[in-house]
Design an enzyme around this catalytic site. Structure first.
Site, mmCIF file in Angstrom:
data_model
loop_
_atom_site.group_PDB
_atom_site.id
_atom_site.type_symbol
_atom_site.label_atom_id
_atom_site.label_comp_id
_atom_site.label_asym_id
_atom_site.label_seq_id
_atom_site.Cartn_x
_atom_site.Cartn_y
_atom_site.Cartn_z
ATOM 1 C CG ASN A 6 -1.804 1.204 1.328
ATOM 2 O OD1 ASN A 6 -1.900 1.985 0.388
ATOM 3 N ND2 ASN A 6 -2.457 1.373 2.464
ATOM 4 C CE LYS A 8 -0.252 2.966 5.054
ATOM 5 N NZ LYS A 8 -0.067 3.030 6.513
ATOM 6 C CD GLU A 92 -2.938 5.208 6.986
ATOM 7 O OE1 GLU A 92 -1.887 4.898 7.549
ATOM 8 O OE2 GLU A 92 -3.065 5.230 5.739
ATOM 9 C CD GLU A 159 -3.620 -2.773 7.337
ATOM 10 O OE1 GLU A 159 -2.528 -2.726 6.777
ATOM 11 O OE2 GLU A 159 -4.504 -1.921 7.184
ATOM 12 N N GLY A 165 2.714 1.601 11.182
ATOM 13 C CA GLY A 165 3.659 2.695 11.048
ATOM 14 C C GLY A 165 4.297 3.138 12.350
ATOM 15 C CB SER A 195 5.324 -2.569 12.387
ATOM 16 O OG SER A 195 4.931 -1.269 12.764
#
Length: 235
Positions: A6, A8, A92, A159, A165, A195
């Site tokens: 991903n 992002k 997110e 996730e 992150g 991570s």
């Protein structure tokens, strides 16, 4: 084994093309059969000549063909590049951009009807994790409200929000306990994200109930992503 990247809000159109072509050559020259998915930014979507097991997906789209929805893309834009894979429910989108479960379910239903492969994300914040496994599963299962988990083109991605992150990776016990519970209820491929990096991807993907990984930061450097694929190619 499914390995997904991903991007992002990273990479440009030029660097994405270079990344995809290099990964494609790597898969072809090493005869790697793992399924690999790359989710570039919307501005970097394009048609790429890739091996069958390398798929380009979209990180997001609006549940519409086209229309007056400023800043969004619809299926008209995706069809131009034959995009038929989409990421839905990422933390997110939920926590930063405020997508509700109702909005996510409507988006899911729209793209399901069109036959898209959907990588559907679920996960809990730190305060829920600290409340214990029972509360974690309760929170995660609420993210399936309005979601047809029998859909044939569904891939799940667990996730934990507190591990995305942050450099903090869930323990093997954390991952297997949640994955085994979800797999016990929903018989679909289940990726882990949070991570994941070169050093730990093989160990994580070797755990019971883990069918691959959805990777952010550690996948943005092409040499690292190729090494991640290399480290999991025989699993």
């Amino acid at each position: 084994m499914i390995i997904a990247s991903n991007f992002k809000t990273n990479h440009t159109r030029k660097s994405t093309a270079s990344f995809v072509n290099e990964v494609n050559d790597f898969l072809k020259s090493n005869d790697i059969s793992n399924e690999v998915i790359v989710f570039p930014t919307a501005t970097s979507l394009d048609e790429f000549d890739t091996v069958p097991n390398l798929t380009i997906g979209t990180q997001n789209a609006y549940a519409v063909e086209k229309g007056s929805f400023t800043g969004e893309i619809g299926t008209t834009q995706l069809d131009e590049f034959a995009i038929k894979t989409i990421l839905i429910g990422h933390s997110e989108r939920r926590h930063v951009l405020g997508e509700s479960q109702d909005e996510i379910a409507k988006k899911y239903a729209f793209f399901k009807e069109l036959g898209y492969t959907i990588v559907y994300c679920i996960g809990e914040p730190l305060e829920v994790k600290e409340a214990g496994l029972e509360k974690t599963l309760e929170y995660v299962y609420e993210q399936f409200e309005g979601i047809d988990t029998n859909y044939e083109n569904l891939i799940l991605a667990y996730e934990p929000v507190w591990a995305i992150g942050t450099g903090v990776t869930a323990t093997n016990e954390d991952i297997t306990s949640v994955h085994s519970a979800i797999k016990g209820r929903i018989d679909k491929p289940l990726l882990y994200g949070g991570s994941v990096k070169v050093a730990n991807v093989r160990e994580i993907c070797s755990l019971d109930g883990v069918d691959g990984a959805l990777i952010g930061t550690a996948s943005w450097v092409v040499e690292d992503f190729k090494q991640i694929i290399e480290n999991t190619k025989d699993l």
